[in-house]
Each structure stands twice: as structure tokens, then as C-alpha cells.
Design a protein around this motif. Structure first.
Motif, PDB file in Angstrom:
ATOM      1  N   VAL A 206     -17.636  -9.477  22.502  1.00 54.24           N
ATOM      2  CA  VAL A 206     -18.028  -9.357  21.096  1.00 54.24           C
ATOM      3  C   VAL A 206     -16.892  -8.771  20.265  1.00 54.24           C
ATOM      4  CG1 VAL A 206     -19.532  -8.090  19.510  1.00 54.24           C
ATOM      5  CG2 VAL A 206     -20.509  -9.238  21.494  1.00 54.24           C
ATOM      6  N   PHE A 207     -16.222  -7.763  20.810  1.00 53.55           N
ATOM      7  CA  PHE A 207     -15.166  -7.104  20.044  1.00 53.55           C
ATOM      8  C   PHE A 207     -13.863  -7.890  20.049  1.00 53.55           C
ATOM      9  CE2 PHE A 207     -17.928  -3.404  20.821  1.00 53.55           C
ATOM     10  CZ  PHE A 207     -17.979  -2.890  19.543  1.00 53.55           C
ATOM     11  N   LEU A 208     -13.545  -8.530  21.164  1.00 54.35           N
ATOM     12  CA  LEU A 208     -12.244  -9.187  21.268  1.00 54.35           C
ATOM     13  C   LEU A 208     -12.267 -10.625  20.761  1.00 54.35           C
ATOM     14  CD1 LEU A 208     -10.838  -7.898  24.674  1.00 54.35           C
ATOM     15  CD2 LEU A 208     -10.714  -6.891  22.399  1.00 54.35           C
ATOM     16  N   MET A 209     -13.355 -11.343  20.990  1.00 53.60           N
ATOM     17  CA  MET A 209     -13.393 -12.754  20.608  1.00 53.60           C
ATOM     18  C   MET A 209     -13.563 -12.952  19.111  1.00 53.60           C
ATOM     19  SD  MET A 209     -15.550 -14.444  23.777  1.00 53.60           S
ATOM     20  CE  MET A 209     -15.311 -16.101  23.117  1.00 53.60           C
ATOM     21  N   THR A 210     -13.959 -11.888  18.397  1.00 51.13           N
ATOM     22  CA  THR A 210     -14.070 -12.021  16.941  1.00 51.13           C
ATOM     23  C   THR A 210     -12.715 -11.817  16.246  1.00 51.13           C
ATOM     24  OG1 THR A 210     -14.710  -9.679  16.844  1.00 51.13           O
ATOM     25  CG2 THR A 210     -16.480 -11.314  16.860  1.00 51.13           C
ATOM     26  N   ALA A 211     -11.754 -11.213  16.961  1.00 51.99           N
ATOM     27  CA  ALA A 211     -10.445 -10.970  16.349  1.00 51.99           C
ATOM     28  C   ALA A 211      -9.722 -12.255  15.955  1.00 51.99           C
ATOM     29  CB  ALA A 211      -9.580 -10.134  17.296  1.00 51.99           C
ATOM     30  N   PRO A 212      -9.707 -13.321  16.794  1.00 50.48           N
ATOM     31  CA  PRO A 212      -9.042 -14.561  16.365  1.00 50.48           C
ATOM     32  C   PRO A 212      -9.656 -15.185  15.121  1.00 50.48           C
ATOM     33  CG  PRO A 212      -9.384 -14.561  18.744  1.00 50.48           C
ATOM     34  CD  PRO A 212     -10.152 -13.405  18.195  1.00 50.48           C
ATOM     35  N   VAL A 213     -10.959 -14.961  14.906  1.00 51.28           N
ATOM     36  CA  VAL A 213     -11.595 -15.496  13.706  1.00 51.28           C
ATOM     37  C   VAL A 213     -10.969 -14.880  12.461  1.00 51.28           C
ATOM     38  CG1 VAL A 213     -13.783 -15.772  12.479  1.00 51.28           C
ATOM     39  CG2 VAL A 213     -13.731 -15.847  14.992  1.00 51.28           C
ATOM     40  N   VAL A 214     -10.687 -13.582  12.554  1.00 51.25           N
ATOM     41  CA  VAL A 214     -10.032 -12.904  11.432  1.00 51.25           C
ATOM     42  C   VAL A 214      -8.660 -13.518  11.182  1.00 51.25           C
ATOM     43  CG1 VAL A 214      -9.159 -10.701  10.576  1.00 51.25           C
ATOM     44  CG2 VAL A 214     -11.271 -10.772  11.913  1.00 51.25           C
ATOM     45  N   GLY A 215      -7.928 -13.787  12.265  1.00 51.41           N
ATOM     46  CA  GLY A 215      -6.609 -14.388  12.119  1.00 51.41           C
ATOM     47  C   GLY A 215      -6.657 -15.752  11.465  1.00 51.41           C
ATOM     48  N   VAL A 216      -7.640 -16.569  11.835  1.00 49.98           N
ATOM     49  CA  VAL A 216      -7.766 -17.910  11.256  1.00 49.98           C
ATOM     50  C   VAL A 216      -8.114 -17.824   9.775  1.00 49.98           C
ATOM     51  CG1 VAL A 216      -9.116 -20.041  11.305  1.00 49.98           C
ATOM     52  CG2 VAL A 216      -8.362 -18.996  13.446  1.00 49.98           C
ATOM     53  N   LEU A 217      -9.083 -16.972   9.430  1.00 52.22           N
ATOM     54  CA  LEU A 217      -9.496 -16.865   8.030  1.00 52.22           C
ATOM     55  C   LEU A 217      -8.406 -16.272   7.151  1.00 52.22           C
ATOM     56  CD1 LEU A 217     -13.178 -15.597   8.464  1.00 52.22           C
ATOM     57  CD2 LEU A 217     -12.413 -17.894   7.867  1.00 52.22           C
ATOM     58  N   SER A 218      -7.558 -15.420   7.728  1.00 47.21           N
ATOM     59  CA  SER A 218      -6.528 -14.758   6.927  1.00 47.21           C
ATOM     60  C   SER A 218      -5.395 -15.698   6.517  1.00 47.21           C
ATOM     61  CB  SER A 218      -5.952 -13.570   7.698  1.00 47.21           C
ATOM     62  OG  SER A 218      -5.322 -14.005   8.894  1.00 47.21           O
ATOM     63  N   ILE A 219      -5.312 -16.864   7.145  1.00 46.21           N
ATOM     64  CA  ILE A 219      -4.269 -17.818   6.756  1.00 46.21           C
ATOM     65  C   ILE A 219      -4.842 -19.000   5.984  1.00 46.21           C
ATOM     66  CG2 ILE A 219      -2.779 -17.198   8.696  1.00 46.21           C
ATOM     67  CD1 ILE A 219      -3.731 -19.696  10.145  1.00 46.21           C
ATOM     68  N   MET A 220      -6.111 -18.899   5.610  1.00 43.47           N
ATOM     69  CA  MET A 220      -6.724 -19.948   4.800  1.00 43.47           C
ATOM     70  C   MET A 220      -6.083 -19.966   3.419  1.00 43.47           C
ATOM     71  SD  MET A 220      -9.121 -21.496   6.610  1.00 43.47           S
ATOM     72  CE  MET A 220     -10.311 -22.157   5.458  1.00 43.47           C
ATOM     73  N   PRO A 221      -6.024 -21.122   2.763  1.00 41.99           N
ATOM     74  CA  PRO A 221      -5.402 -21.199   1.426  1.00 41.99           C
ATOM     75  C   PRO A 221      -6.173 -20.447   0.360  1.00 41.99           C
ATOM     76  CG  PRO A 221      -6.425 -23.288   2.029  1.00 41.99           C
ATOM     77  CD  PRO A 221      -6.451 -22.443   3.259  1.00 41.99           C
ATOM     78  N   SER A 222      -7.460 -20.237   0.588  1.00 42.04           N
ATOM     79  CA  SER A 222      -8.268 -19.547  -0.415  1.00 42.04           C
ATOM     80  C   SER A 222      -8.024 -18.038  -0.358  1.00 42.04           C
ATOM     81  CB  SER A 222      -9.758 -19.832  -0.169  1.00 42.04           C
ATOM     82  OG  SER A 222     -10.566 -19.012  -0.982  1.00 42.04           O
TER      83      SER A 222
END
Length: 287
Positions: A206-222
Motif C-alpha cells: 500500500v505504501f510503496l506501490m502508490t509512490a509510482p502513481v505520484v511520479g506519473v501524475l507529477s509529469i502530466m501536462p496539466s
């Protein structure tokens, strides 16, 4: 020969002492849970991991205090200390939370607990309070060591001590936020299975697998998606609250003007986990 029954007095007596009720049972369960958090009263094997993590955290605090006293350089403040220890806190709750709840599920002792006068809510709040206290002590005691190191080496007398105390109190409050978030999530995950290995793996996931989601959203154009990216992970969520409260920009997370959203989600996350945990044990109690 008489057919009448005979009652033999073999010395049993009715209990005539005080009946302490739910509050005493809650206190005993909390105390037992807090001791179990650090393996007290159990085998040496149960003490290895929690005390190993505690030793590392204490060592880091001692090194920080020593470097500051000798060179005047602060490696990290009270807030940064929590952020630096985040990985150790994850592994700590991954081991301790299943110890608190999964063991009872597997042993099938919950029907005994939930007989009078203990209720499911009492059991849940005692376990939650025990783990919150354990995580807060894991972070708060090293912070106290850092404070004592700074207080005894200050060059401005009592004014310096008071200034340092003013930094310690918010740091302790920040540690309490960490304790609430980590305890509520880990206990909810651990309550879903009686197998401690599965529970520990689920908590880490739960704690580690959510970290990549943050990385993906942080490079979104919006820009909005980038600012809200930290909401996807518990650790970055806590960091977002810190950034908002302290107006920091050096944590690698840009929250824009959405600081209040981070605080609201942190509150809602804790509340939702605790309510789901309570519903889980009310269902168990009704079986």
C-alpha cells in the motif's frame, strides 16, 4: 438406598472483589498492545525487528545531535527527521500491525474478547491507540534526544532553549500526524487476514506501490494534476500537509494552492480507515 442428590462443598467461592468494567479492560488491552508493539513480554525473536528499527532511528538522532554540537551544522530538523525515517516507519508498522491484530484473527480468540463487557469498538480503539503511541514514540523519543543535544549546547542561554522547544513541539505534532496515518492504514490492511506474512506484504504494498502513481501524475501536462499528484500516496500526502503548513518548497513536491486539500484528505483518510476498521470488527463480533 436414597435417590436424593448430594451437594459436595469442595471449597469454591464466589468472586467478591471489585468488577472493573470496560474501562479497565480497554486499559489492559491498550497496555498489552503497546508492549506487543516493541515485543515486550514476548520471545527474543519478537523483539529483534522493532528494537532494531528503534536503534537505527535513535542512532541517527544521536549522530545529528553530535554533529550539531560539534560543528553547528544541522543535518535535518524535526520535520525532516520524520521524512528521512519514512522507510523505517513503513517496515515498523508492517511488522507490528499484524502482530497486534492478525494473531488474534488467526487464533480465533475474538469471540472471547467480544463477550461482556468488551465491545468491538473498545478493541479497535485500544489497538489503534497502542500503535499510534508506538509510532509516535519511535519518532518522538529521537526528536527529544535532538532537542536535548541542542538545549545543552546552545550559546544563548534559556532563550535558546525556549526557541528550540518552540521547534520541538510542532515536530512532535508532525510525528503524531505520521502516527495517525500509518497506524490507521496498516491496522486496516492487517485486519483483513489472519496470516501475518500476507498482512505485512499488503501494508508494504500500500505504501510503496502508490509512490509510482505520484511520479506519473507529477509529469502530466496539466498543472492541476501535478499539484494534486501527492494525494495518491500516504507519504507524499503527509509531505503535502507539511509544505502547506510550513510554506516549504524544497521537498520535491509542488502542491500549488491546494494545501488545504491535502489537509482535508489526510483527515478523511484517517477517518475512513478507522471507520472501515470498526465496521470490520463489528462484522467479526456479529459472527
Amino acid at each position: 438406598m436414597s435417590e436424593a442428590g448430594v451437594i459436595h462443598d469442595i471449597g469454591y467461592q464466589r468472586y467478591s472483589g471489585p468488577r472493573l468494567g470496560r474501562a479497565a479492560v480497554f486499559g489492559a488491552l491498550y497496555q498489552h498492545g503497546l508492549r506487543a508493539t516493541f515485543g515486550l513480554g514476548r520471545s527474543a525473536k519478537s523483539k529483534i525487528f522493532p528494537w532494531g528499527v528503534a536503534s537505527v532511528v535513535l542512532l541517527v538522532a544521536v549522530i545529528n545531535a553530535a554533529v550539531r554540537s560539534q560543528t553547528g551544522t544541522l543535518l535535518f530538523d524535526y520535520y525532516q527527521f520524520n521524512d528521512t525515517m519514512s522507510w523505517l516507519v513503513i517496515f515498523f508498522v508492517a511488522i507490528v500491525a499484524p502482530e497486534l491484530v492478525s494473531r488474534d484473527l488467526r487464533a480465533g480468540v475474538l469471540p472471547l474478547y467480544f463477550s461482556r463487557p468488551l465491545r468491538a469498538a473498545d478493541y479497535v480503539w485500544a489497538k489503534v491507540a497502542a500503535l499510534i503511541t508506538g509510532v509516535w514514540l519511535l519518532l518522538g523519543v529521537p526528536q527529544l534526544i535532538m532537542f536535548l543535544g541542542a538545549a545543552f549546547t546552545t550559546k544563548t542561554g534559556m532563550s535558546g532553549v525556549w526557541d528550540e522547544l518552540g521547534l520541538l513541539m510542532p515536530g512532535w505534532a508532525y510525528s503524531l500526524l505520521w502516527a495517525f496515518v500509518f497506524a490507521s492504514i496498516s491496522l486496516l490492511v492487517a485486519s483483513l487476514t489472519g496470516k501475518r506474512a500476507f498482512a505485512a506484504g499488503g501494508i508494504v504494498a500500500v505504501f510503496l506501490m502508490t509512490a509510482p502513481v505520484v511520479g506519473v501524475l507529477s509529469i502530466m501536462p496539466s498543472d492541476t494534476a501535478q499539484h494534486l499528484a501527492g494525494l495518491a500516496s500516504p507519504i507524499s500526502l503527509i509531505n503535502g500537509v507539511e509544505i502547506w503548513l510550513r510554506d516549504r518548497t524544497d521537498l520535491g513536491l509542488d502542491i500549488g494552492e491546494f494545501g488545504p486539500i491535502y489537509a482535508i484528505e489526510a483527515f478523511c483518510l484517517i477517518t475512513a480507515c478507522l471507520l472501515l476498521l470498526l465496521a470490520r470488527y463489528r462484522k467479526v463480533a456479529s459472527l
